[in-house]
Design an enzyme around this catalytic site. Sequence first.
Site, PDB file in Angstrom:
ATOM      1  N   CYS A 272      52.970  51.279  20.064  1.00 58.42           N
ATOM      2  CA  CYS A 272      52.005  52.369  19.953  1.00 58.42           C
ATOM      3  C   CYS A 272      52.691  53.724  20.133  1.00 58.42           C
ATOM      4  CB  CYS A 272      50.893  52.209  20.985  1.00 58.42           C
ATOM      5  SG  CYS A 272      49.671  53.530  20.957  1.00 58.42           S
TER       6      CYS A 272
ATOM      7  N   CYS B   4      49.402  57.763  27.221  1.00 63.95           N
ATOM      8  CA  CYS B   4      48.131  57.078  27.414  1.00 63.95           C
ATOM      9  C   CYS B   4      48.308  56.022  28.500  1.00 63.95           C
ATOM     10  CB  CYS B   4      47.702  56.420  26.101  1.00 63.95           C
ATOM     11  SG  CYS B   4      46.268  55.357  26.251  1.00 63.95           S
TER      12      CYS B   4
ATOM     13  N   CYS C 177      47.938  50.828  27.957  1.00 64.66           N
ATOM     14  CA  CYS C 177      48.741  49.612  27.712  1.00 64.66           C
ATOM     15  C   CYS C 177      50.149  49.805  28.276  1.00 64.66           C
ATOM     16  CB  CYS C 177      48.811  49.307  26.224  1.00 64.66           C
ATOM     17  SG  CYS C 177      47.211  49.103  25.442  1.00 64.66           S
TER      18      CYS C 177
ATOM     19  N   CYS D  27      44.755  53.598  17.768  1.00 66.75           N
ATOM     20  CA  CYS D  27      44.690  52.749  18.956  1.00 66.75           C
ATOM     21  C   CYS D  27      44.645  51.298  18.502  1.00 66.75           C
ATOM     22  CB  CYS D  27      43.447  53.079  19.791  1.00 66.75           C
ATOM     23  SG  CYS D  27      43.276  52.034  21.263  1.00 66.75           S
TER      24      CYS D  27
ATOM     25  N   GLN E  25      31.454  41.003  28.549  1.00 71.91           N
ATOM     26  CA  GLN E  25      32.901  40.832  28.672  1.00 71.91           C
ATOM     27  C   GLN E  25      33.597  41.582  27.546  1.00 71.91           C
ATOM     28  OE1 GLN E  25      34.851  39.640  30.906  1.00 71.91           O
ATOM     29  NE2 GLN E  25      33.465  38.493  32.232  1.00 71.91           N
TER      30      GLN E  25
ATOM     31  N   TYR F 295      25.670  38.009  40.840  1.00 70.12           N
ATOM     32  CA  TYR F 295      26.178  39.095  39.991  1.00 70.12           C
ATOM     33  C   TYR F 295      26.050  38.667  38.530  1.00 70.12           C
ATOM     34  CZ  TYR F 295      28.510  40.548  44.357  1.00 70.12           C
ATOM     35  OH  TYR F 295      28.795  40.908  45.648  1.00 70.12           O
TER      36      TYR F 295
ATOM     37  N   GLU G 238      20.873  39.540  40.193  1.00 70.71           N
ATOM     38  CA  GLU G 238      21.634  40.738  39.845  1.00 70.71           C
ATOM     39  C   GLU G 238      20.898  41.956  40.383  1.00 70.71           C
ATOM     40  OE1 GLU G 238      23.720  43.727  38.656  1.00 70.71           O
ATOM     41  OE2 GLU G 238      24.517  41.770  38.061  1.00 70.71           O
TER      42      GLU G 238
ATOM     43  N   ASP H  73      30.602  36.265  40.465  1.00 69.87           N
ATOM     44  CA  ASP H  73      31.482  37.064  39.601  1.00 69.87           C
ATOM     45  C   ASP H  73      31.317  38.535  39.977  1.00 69.87           C
ATOM     46  OD1 ASP H  73      33.090  38.073  37.621  1.00 69.87           O
ATOM     47  OD2 ASP H  73      31.721  37.603  35.967  1.00 69.87           O
TER      48      ASP H  73
ATOM     49  N   CYS I  83      37.953  39.648  38.886  1.00 70.45           N
ATOM     50  CA  CYS I  83      38.804  40.532  38.087  1.00 70.45           C
ATOM     51  C   CYS I  83      39.794  41.270  38.971  1.00 70.45           C
ATOM     52  CB  CYS I  83      37.950  41.528  37.302  1.00 70.45           C
ATOM     53  SG  CYS I  83      36.895  42.573  38.320  1.00 70.45           S
TER      54      CYS I  83
END
Length: 468
Positions: free
Chosen positions: A74, A80, A83, A176, A299, A328, A349, A398, A425
Amino acid sequence: MRKKNVILEKVPVTAYAAEGKALARIDGKVIFIEGGVVPGDVVDVRLGKSKKDWAEGRAIRFHSYAADRVTPFCEHFGTCGGCKWQMLPYDKQLSYKQQQVTDNLTRIGKLELPEMQPILGSKHVTHYRNKLEFTFSNKAWMPSEAIAEDGTIPRMNALGFHVPKLFDKVLDINTCYLEAEPVNAIRNTIRAYALEHDLSFYDIRAQVGWLRNLVVRILTTGEVMVNLVIQHENKKDREALLDHLLATVPGITTLLYTINPKLNDSIFDLEPKVYFGKGYAEEKLEDFTFKIGPKSFFQTNTYQGEALYQVTREFAGLTGTEIVYDLYCGTGSIGIFVSRQAGKVVGIELIKEAIDDAKENAARNGVNNATFFAGDVVDICNDAFFAQHGQPDVIITDPPRAGMHEKLVNKLLEIAAPRIVYVSCNPATQARDLALLDQLYAVKKIQPVDMFPHTHHIENVVLLEKRY
């Protein structure tokens, strides 16, 4: 090493640490290094923060490069912040991510662990995201060589991503690779039209300007949803811009606009207006269909989201009779995904709008054994609730990156379900929570899943079983 503007010369980089920072050791002191560094590089480091046992700094000169370094694909790499691991071969990225999970669970959680399953890599390492948000700004970030001797900056307006640690500077993005086309065509078309017609870009400091944000969703179903966020209504310019976009870029199935006069960029308390199309898009996981609105959470990597949910379903060990509590639950995607193997699904939730989406998604997929409730798990899950809906045989949790609140951890210990599947995560906060659950639960299975190639982020699924 405590003095200001200290430069360490020819530092050999040996490993990666948390948050994707490279790591070196000098005379027993740990140095965390930013700046596109790979283990095996030898660099000069300018220190920013220095304590007795550790320091942080940025690589300012490379003396030699690691043998396995690859060329970033990139043009915006290095500026940026999206990544940061493009210079690492993908197999190396996966290896470091797996090690990150191991380090977190052992060093933070101090847990007795089974053998970890090999990380699930992503089949798509570019064009894997289904959503990107771009920012308009009248203060473009410019490299020093682009600024004239008299301080003149060639162009102030930009449409792209915020530069890390500079909240008012935006990097103008040409191409991108995170999302498939027509994302670049959409963004570049809007920017070109705005510049040609002298439309004002937002100034986040002065809180003035018309164009604020651009959100593009591209789903595996082929649907493309665009939401243009503007500061105030200007019907003539708005219609001209949106008509130009539809005429120039084919394939847009839903086009919306949102008026945001607030001081912050959140649109969750605003109402997007439909300009073209049905106002939402549809996405699929296996043969389940999910409605995705302009404010829906889903997701971000559909391909790996499916893999993540398949692992979750496998770890739950369902036989068709179990009561599953999905905490969640968001818009109900995990609960719906496991519903055919469960006797009953109960989703909880905090956000009411997400629960409304969950109920609609369940109806769309003919899922009749799932019920969804808005509120805090700690408040909802009392004796009366269990008497009505049953005690859970399996709990799926989650949580967001911050992990579970300690009150919820204590509630899980009180509920004492036979199995818990913890989808995370952030393995660091997951490790903290697992340590608290360790008094009642043993870790039986661990499966890292890479959702975001070329970043240091990693998802991890853990199966917990009750000890007694």
